[in-house]
Write an enzyme that holds these catalytic residues in place. Structure first.
Site, PDB file in Angstrom:
ATOM      1  N   SER A 143     -36.336 -12.222  55.402  1.00 17.42           N
ATOM      2  CA  SER A 143     -34.315 -11.517  55.763  1.00 17.42           C
ATOM      3  C   SER A 143     -35.640 -11.627  56.874  1.00 17.42           C
ATOM      4  CB  SER A 143     -34.762 -10.292  55.002  1.00 17.42           C
ATOM      5  OG  SER A 143     -33.706  -9.075  55.812  1.00 17.42           O
ATOM      6  N   TYR A 156     -37.037  -1.599  52.833  1.00 23.54           N
ATOM      7  CA  TYR A 156     -37.227  -2.725  53.232  1.00 23.54           C
ATOM      8  C   TYR A 156     -37.598  -3.882  53.731  1.00 23.54           C
ATOM      9  CZ  TYR A 156     -33.394  -6.352  52.286  1.00 23.54           C
ATOM     10  OH  TYR A 156     -32.733  -8.200  51.961  1.00 23.54           O
ATOM     11  N   LYS A 160     -39.823  -6.672  54.172  1.00 20.42           N
ATOM     12  CA  LYS A 160     -40.057  -8.243  54.466  1.00 20.42           C
ATOM     13  C   LYS A 160     -40.480  -8.696  55.036  1.00 20.42           C
ATOM     14  CE  LYS A 160     -35.961  -8.841  51.502  1.00 20.42           C
ATOM     15  NZ  LYS A 160     -36.249  -9.453  50.372  1.00 20.42           N
TER      16      LYS A 160
HETATM   17  N1  LIG Z   1     -27.097 -10.134  51.176  1.00 17.78           N
HETATM   18  C1  LIG Z   1     -27.723 -10.106  52.604  1.00 17.78           C
HETATM   19  O1  LIG Z   1     -27.325  -9.908  53.751  1.00 17.78           O
HETATM   20  C2  LIG Z   1     -29.436 -10.749  52.698  1.00 17.78           C
HETATM   21  C3  LIG Z   1     -29.750 -10.461  54.061  1.00 17.78           C
HETATM   22  C4  LIG Z   1     -31.372 -10.743  54.343  1.00 17.78           C
HETATM   23  C5  LIG Z   1     -31.814 -10.993  53.002  1.00 17.78           C
HETATM   24  N2  LIG Z   1     -31.678 -10.993  51.573  1.00 17.78           N
HETATM   25  C6  LIG Z   1     -32.097 -10.922  50.203  1.00 17.78           C
HETATM   26  O2  LIG Z   1     -31.873 -11.551  49.596  1.00 17.78           O
HETATM   27  C7  LIG Z   1     -31.711 -11.851  48.209  1.00 17.78           C
HETATM   28  C8  LIG Z   1     -31.132 -12.422  47.124  1.00 17.78           C
HETATM   29  O3  LIG Z   1     -29.560 -11.266  47.348  1.00 17.78           O
HETATM   30  P1  LIG Z   1     -28.598 -11.259  47.502  1.00 17.78           P
HETATM   31  O4  LIG Z   1     -27.902 -10.524  48.575  1.00 17.78           O
HETATM   32  O5  LIG Z   1     -28.047 -12.672  46.463  1.00 17.78           O
HETATM   33  O6  LIG Z   1     -28.230 -10.480  46.805  1.00 17.78           O
HETATM   34  P2  LIG Z   1     -27.629  -9.738  45.176  1.00 17.78           P
HETATM   35  O7  LIG Z   1     -27.414  -8.886  44.455  1.00 17.78           O
HETATM   36  O8  LIG Z   1     -26.285 -10.805  45.404  1.00 17.78           O
HETATM   37  O9  LIG Z   1     -28.403 -10.312  44.433  1.00 17.78           O
HETATM   38  C9  LIG Z   1     -30.220  -9.957  44.310  1.00 17.78           C
HETATM   39  C10 LIG Z   1     -29.687 -10.810  42.318  1.00 17.78           C
HETATM   40  O10 LIG Z   1     -31.593  -9.914  41.968  1.00 17.78           O
HETATM   41  C11 LIG Z   1     -31.695  -9.410  40.929  1.00 17.78           C
HETATM   42  N3  LIG Z   1     -32.548  -8.876  41.343  1.00 17.78           N
HETATM   43  C12 LIG Z   1     -32.484  -7.167  41.126  1.00 17.78           C
HETATM   44  N4  LIG Z   1     -33.887  -6.770  41.010  1.00 17.78           N
HETATM   45  C13 LIG Z   1     -34.333  -7.624  39.860  1.00 17.78           C
HETATM   46  C14 LIG Z   1     -35.822  -7.805  39.042  1.00 17.78           C
HETATM   47  N5  LIG Z   1     -36.004  -6.376  39.165  1.00 17.78           N
HETATM   48  N6  LIG Z   1     -36.171  -8.528  38.664  1.00 17.78           N
HETATM   49  C15 LIG Z   1     -35.390  -9.900  38.130  1.00 17.78           C
HETATM   50  N7  LIG Z   1     -33.691  -9.517  39.048  1.00 17.78           N
HETATM   51  C16 LIG Z   1     -33.646  -9.115  39.436  1.00 17.78           C
HETATM   52  C17 LIG Z   1     -30.134  -9.102  40.780  1.00 17.78           C
HETATM   53  O11 LIG Z   1     -29.784  -9.121  39.264  1.00 17.78           O
HETATM   54  C18 LIG Z   1     -28.832 -10.187  41.392  1.00 17.78           C
HETATM   55  O12 LIG Z   1     -28.931 -11.046  40.649  1.00 17.78           O
HETATM   56  C19 LIG Z   1     -32.688 -10.316  48.461  1.00 17.78           C
HETATM   57  O13 LIG Z   1     -34.552 -10.386  48.611  1.00 17.78           O
HETATM   58  C20 LIG Z   1     -32.609 -10.134  49.850  1.00 17.78           C
HETATM   59  O14 LIG Z   1     -33.304  -8.769  50.039  1.00 17.78           O
HETATM   60  C21 LIG Z   1     -29.570 -10.532  51.275  1.00 17.78           C
END
Ligand SMILES: NC(=O)c1ccc[n+]([C@@H]2O[C@H](COP(=O)([O-])OP(=O)(O)OC[C@H]3O[C@@H](n4cnc5c(N)ncnc54)[C@H](O)[C@@H]3O)[C@@H](O)[C@H]2O)c1
Length: 287
Positions: A143, A156, A160
């Site tokens: 991230s 977080y 990250k």
């Molecule tokens: N959305 C943002 O703004 C953003 C920005 C930077 C990084 N990220 C990162 O992107 C990645 C994906 O997140 P997203 O934004 O698509 O969110 P999201 O919540 O839509 O998807 C995340 C997925 O991870 C699954 N998950 C959660 N805990 C889990 C576990 N213990 N075991 C297996 N699966 C698990 C959830 O069920 C979900 O399907 C994450 O690592 C998040 O930190 C997100």
């Protein structure tokens, strides 16, 4: 051109958001898709949607923080497909946010368990097979929170930063060994996914007693509604990931909003000055 057709992509956190979008994108180039996610209902629906695209879709309910469940995921993949061509270590949660003095050990543990141990277990179970095959791609979802240090989301941020460090270290280790296995570090800005409701997946034993939550998920939910048009969409991020894989590019950044904040942090390290980040990590969208 990279040959994807008939090869296999394994995606943790593949039932929602960026993980699901990557699955759609990889299915679009004819790959077999293995979706691993803790959320059973969403996982089933996601696998049905990928299946409908005409590729093989396998759903393995997996908690990435659980050593044995990750062993099982790897066994399923090895038996069905052998070593994956693409491994996306993407599952993640917002973790507890808010002032650090209000955070509990449960908040910290939840973030570390999913966001860091998910990657650690993923590498432990898949890296050996992928190295032996001497080809393929590992995409670590970090991230911009791993490249900056804004206040208010320390668990977080810390996980990250660790994800970025693991990806960078692994890249160098493989490069030194002359391996053809590529590593990519995905550092998105804000993306319109379900991350702001990630409390839905917090295990019971790590939930805070009522009244002790310091979570900022409501602030993020409101932000998503107001600035929806400004932030990246999961499908756009997935296309960037696919392109970075084709180009064998390590850094995958989704937008320019955080460029100055990242540069300012690096300047403060080089010049030995105070850390510059102020406000919340989403303040760059309104400045
Ligand atoms: N959305 C943002 O703004 C953003 C920005 C930077 C990084 N990220 C990162 O992107 C990645 C994906 O997140 P997203 O934004 O698509 O969110 P999201 O919540 O839509 O998807 C995340 C997925 O991870 C699954 N998950 C959660 N805990 C889990 C576990 N213990 N075991 C297996 N699966 C698990 C959830 O069920 C979900 O399907 C994450 O690592 C998040 O930190 C997100």
């Amino acid at each position: 051109m990279h040959e994807f057709e008939g090869r296999t992509a394994v995606i943790t956190g593949g039932a929602s958001g960026m993980g699901f979008a990557m699955a759609e994108s990889f299915a679009g180039v004819g790959m077999n898709i293995v979706l691993a996610d803790v959320e059973a209902g969403a996982l089933k629906q996601a696998a049905e949607k990928i299946d409908a695209l005409g590729v093989t879709a396998v759903a393995v309910q997996t908690d990435v923080s659980d050593e044995a469940e990750m062993d099982h995921l790897c066994e399923v993949v090895r038996e069905r497909f052998g070593a994956p061509e693409i491994l996306c270590l993407n599952a993640g949660v917002g973790g507890g946010g808010g002032p650090t003095d209000l955070l509990t050990t449960r908040d910290w543990k939840w973030a570390v368990d999913v966001n860091l141990y998910g990657i650690i277990h993923g590498l432990r179970v898949f890296l050996g097979d992928m190295r032996k095959r001497n080809r393929g791609h590992i995409v670590v979802t970090a991230s911009v929170a791993g490249l900056t240090s804004f206040p208010g989301s320390l668990p977080y941020n810390a996980t990250k930063h660790a994800a970025v460090s693991v990806a960078e270290g692994l890249f160098s280790e493989l490069a030194e060994a002359g391996s053809e296995l590529a590593v990519h570090c995905l550092c998105p800005g804000v993306v319109s996914t379900n991350i702001h409701t990630s409390e839905r997946n917090r295990p019971k034993e790590l939930q805070n007693p009522p009244g002790e939550e310091a979570s900022r998920s409501e602030e993020f939910a409101g932000f998503m509604e107001h600035l929806y048009e400004s932030v990246s969409k999961p499908g756009q991020v997935a296309e960037l990931v696919l392109q970075a894989i084709v180009d064998r590019r390590f850094w995958i950044q989704t937008d320019a909003y955080y460029r100055e904040a990242i540069a300012a942090r690096h300047r403060s390290i080089e010049n030995d000055t105070d850390p510059p980040a102020r406000g919340s990590i989403i303040s760059v969208y309104s400045s």
